[in-house]
Design an enzyme around this catalytic site. Structure first.
Site, PDB file in Angstrom:
ATOM      1  CG  ASP A   1       2.144 -52.380 -10.926  1.00  0.00           C
ATOM      2  OD1 ASP A   1       3.138 -52.980 -11.382  1.00  0.00           O
ATOM      3  OD2 ASP A   1       1.492 -51.561 -11.585  1.00  0.00           O
TER       4      ASP A   1
ATOM      5  CG  ASP B   1       1.756 -53.403  -3.706  1.00  0.00           C
ATOM      6  OD1 ASP B   1       0.558 -53.169  -3.887  1.00  0.00           O
ATOM      7  OD2 ASP B   1       2.669 -52.839  -4.352  1.00  0.00           O
TER       8      ASP B   1
ATOM      9  CG  ASP C   1       6.130 -50.959  -5.083  1.00  0.00           C
ATOM     10  OD1 ASP C   1       5.029 -51.314  -4.638  1.00  0.00           O
ATOM     11  OD2 ASP C   1       6.238 -50.198  -6.060  1.00  0.00           O
TER      12      ASP C   1
HETATM   13 MG   LIG Z   1       3.107 -51.342  -5.591  1.00  0.00          MG
END
Ligand SMILES: [Mg+2]
Length: 347
Positions: free
Chosen positions: A23, A21, A219
């Protein structure tokens, strides 16, 4: 789902590709995540494949790769898969080239649909066969109403992703899922999304990379990790973005990562076996246990001290604790009733 580990090798020894991923994993807004760039460059130079999967549909892959390269991570556009590209691939699997598709969203959506040979329009008047809805800050009543008109006229509704909110420096704002909900509220018709947490985008990534043993890294539990689990791809969660330790501890089974890390440096340090036995979980030298409903870490209760509002634990303590809490949660028929302080991992 088997959350228990079989090896104390490093993680990078076991996988041929990382599906990352962006961000919260590689960067945070305009800044690189600490240690991410250096770690990824080192792993890549040792032969590990890097691939990036993002629910952001508004940008084109070359723009994303330029941003990563600007942060010091040399990246090509073909190492990026956006939710717009995944959706376009799905459209191309269903409809013949030259089909008329009504698009809403940013440049990424338009380019992705054109690259698979679709005739892209912006009004319902051209009799579109499908509506593809992605996010753009320009979206308003006019575009949403064109989508509603087309869908009520028989077009099928596709979304690049269903993220309800979009994080910004000022807080959470309207994400694509909220615009999609406005359209589907007006049409009453189902929506097919191809972004995370759908398995489609991970399966598309695996096909593109021809990866045999990918590791998904994210995240967010409800998108990155849930999507990887749905696709049957092992996942690793990092604490550098949205999902915190307590979110992981109380995650439902579909959202639990296979591997737990603080940050990307943990990819190439040994990952100890997790050993579970009769209310006791060991990870390396760290032990989490439960007795009479009270949780102990290395023999001590998880009380907050007077000068801190959270409990700081080591990475292996966190891993042992997570598996213990998941075990307690899974063995309870009435749902989990544990109260834990806020926990932070010290690296
Ligand atoms: Mg993310």
């Amino acid at each position: 789902m088997n959350n228990f580990l079989e090896t104390s090798q490093t993680l990078v020894d076991q996988f041929d590709y990382l599906m990352l991923d962006l961000d919260g994993v590689c960067y945070l807004g305009a800044q690189p995540v600490p240690y991410a760039i250096k770690t990824l460059n080192r792993l890549n130079s040792n032969g590990l494949g890097l691939f990036y999967i993002t629910n952001n549909s508004s940008r084109v892959p070359s723009s994303v790769s330029e941003q990563l390269t600007g942060l010091g991570l040399d990246t090509r556009p073909d190492q990026i898969l956006t939710s717009a590209q995944a959706t376009a691939q799905r459209i191309a699997e269903i409809y013949p080239r030259g089909s008329v598709v009504l698009a809403l969203g940013g440049e990424g959506v338009f380019e992705a649909l054109q690259s698979v040979g679709m005739k892209v329009v912006t009004t319902a008047d051209g009799d579109p066969i499908a509506v593809v809805q992605g996010w753009s800050r320009e979206i308003g009543w006019a575009q949403l109403s064109e989508a509603v008109l087309a869908i009520k006229n028989g077009a099928r509704h596709f979304a690049t992703n269903l993220d309800a909110t979009l994080p910004t420096e000022r807080g959470e704002t309207i994400g694509n899922g909220s615009f999609v909900a406005a359209v589907s509220n007006a049409t009453g018709q189902p929506v097919l999304s191809s972004g995370k947490p759908e398995d489609f985008i991970y399966e598309a990534a695996q096909k593109l990379t021809r990866s045999v043993c990918p590791l998904a890294i994210g995240d967010r539990l409800d998108t990155d990790i849930r999507g990887a689990n749905a696709a049957g791809i092992p996942s690793m969660h990092v604490l550098t973005g949205v999902g915190r330790v307590n979110d992981v501890l109380f995650a439902k089974e579909t959202d639990r990562p296979r591997f737990l890390a603080a940050d990307l440096r943990d990819l190439d340090t040994p990952y100890p076996n997790i050993v579970c036995d009769d209310g006791v979980v060991k990870c390396g030298d760290d032990v989490a246990s439960v007795a009479d409903g009270i949780i102990f870490l290395n023999g001590e209760t998880l009380d907050t001290s007077r000068d801190k509002d959270c409990v700081e634990v080591s990475l292996n303590s966190y891993r042992a604790l997570a598996h213990l809490v998941w075990m307690i949660s899974d063995s309870s028929t009435e749902g989990i009733n544990l109260v834990l302080p806020r926990i932070e991992v010290i690296h």
